[in-house]
Design a protein around this motif. Structure first.
Motif, PDB file in Angstrom:
ATOM      1  N   ARG A  70      -4.977   2.319  -4.179  1.00 58.59           N
ATOM      2  CA  ARG A  70      -5.186   3.533  -3.395  1.00 58.59           C
ATOM      3  C   ARG A  70      -5.940   3.232  -2.114  1.00 58.59           C
ATOM      4  NH1 ARG A  70      -6.543   8.203  -7.987  1.00 58.59           N
ATOM      5  NH2 ARG A  70      -4.482   8.107  -8.993  1.00 58.59           N
TER       6      ARG A  70
ATOM      7  N   TRP B 233      -0.620   6.878  -7.249  1.00 60.94           N
ATOM      8  CA  TRP B 233      -1.402   7.584  -6.247  1.00 60.94           C
ATOM      9  C   TRP B 233      -1.665   9.047  -6.607  1.00 60.94           C
ATOM     10  CZ3 TRP B 233       1.873   3.586  -5.145  1.00 60.94           C
ATOM     11  CH2 TRP B 233       1.337   2.516  -4.413  1.00 60.94           C
TER      12      TRP B 233
ATOM     13  N   GLY C  54      -3.212   1.242  -0.029  1.00 64.33           N
ATOM     14  CA  GLY C  54      -2.015   2.023   0.222  1.00 64.33           C
ATOM     15  C   GLY C  54      -0.734   1.366  -0.248  1.00 64.33           C
TER      16      GLY C  54
END
Length: 292
Positions: free
Chosen positions: A179, A147, A182
């Motif tokens: 990304r 991330w 999540g």
């Protein structure tokens, strides 16, 4: 790493490490000396001192030793120093109970992936323990850099633990999709199940023979990542190893990874349900760190 090693200290560590690998067993001085490659007088002096300090417990009847209560408080203090609070452990317990599987928290400590806490169902044994560490270099550690562009670039530039090939297009897709969602989903493979067991406790410089063996198990960055809809129908089940999500600190940097160990086949919908609960925990742990 310093070259100023202390052989006497190393011998103490060898005894503690050995007993930690056999937490339910007790050993006499003769066997401890033999199993750790030390002389009996040296071993006797070490275990005697450790027992006096409460780091070992001596059974007066059979004169055997096991780990002692002083290590409990020492371990808790170490966890607190690494920002694993009682509240964080409670969150892992809640997550573990919700999905009846093992939840864990890990971070990069001294350039190694270190398992900070592990909570599983009663009687479960996943073959790893809190405190174990692994080399932090491709292909191991993607979840800690996924991330952050700078962290990902630096990690990819490290000398890999095994010979690698990299499919840049697929890695870009992995980064983009993880990304967006999540979280990261890793497949369960025969090679993957053996990978961490082989690497636990190893140095960042692995013997050539082990590098070759690992190269047969996994040889592409992101090879084990599963992307929803990647193979077959959404109703099809896929063997999943772990689902992971990032935890951030107050600098908005990834500080830890919280993971849910799966170890069975799930559909895309089931993966999403597990990931939803995982991300709630990741958010709570982020808040506990004052993060964003």
């Amino acid at each position: 790493m310093t070259d100023r090693a202390s052989p006497p200290t190393r011998r103490v560590v060898e005894i503690l490490d050995f007993l930690a690998r056999h937490p339910h067993d007790r050993f006499g001085v003769s066997e401890l000396a033999r199993r750790t490659g030390q002389s009996k007088p040296t071993c006797l002096g070490i275990v005697g001192t450790l027992a006096e300090s409460g780091y070992l417990v001596r059974d007066s009847q059979d004169k055997t030793y096991r780990l002692g209560p002083s290590l409990i408080s020492l371990g808790h203090i170490a966890q607190e120093s690494l920002r694993v609070s009682p509240a964080a452990r409670e969150e892992l317990r809640r997550l573990s109970s919700q999905y009846d599987t093992t939840a864990s928290l890990a971070a990069i400590v001294d350039e190694r992936i270190t398992l900070l806490e592990l909570v599983g169902p009663p009687g479960s044994d996943v073959g790893v323990r809190a405190g174990q560490s692994y080399p932090f270099a491709p292909p191991v550690g993607l979840m800690f850099v996924l991330w952050d562009d700078d962290a990902l670039r630096d990690w990819l530039a490290r000398e890999p633990t095994i010979p690698l090939r990299t499919d840049s297009d697929r890695l870009d897709r992995v980064v983009a999709e993880c990304r967006a969602t999540g979280y990261l989903v890793e497949r369960q493979t025969a090679g993957g199940r053996r990978l961490y067991a082989l690497m636990a406790g190893m140095s960042n410089t692995l013997p050539q023979e082990l590098r070759a063996l690992l190269g047969e198990l996994i040889s592409d960055v992101g090879e084990r990542v599963y992307l929803p809809g990647e193979a077959g129908s959404s109703r099809q089940k896929h063997d999943i190893s772990v689902i992971s999500a990032p935890v951030y600190d107050h600098y908005r940097r990834q500080a830890m990874v919280v993971s849910l160990r799966i170890g069975r086949a799930l559909t895309d919908a089931e993966i999403a349900r597990h990931a939803k609960g995982l991300m709630v925990t990741a958010h709570t742990l982020t808040v506990q760190l004052g993060g964003h």
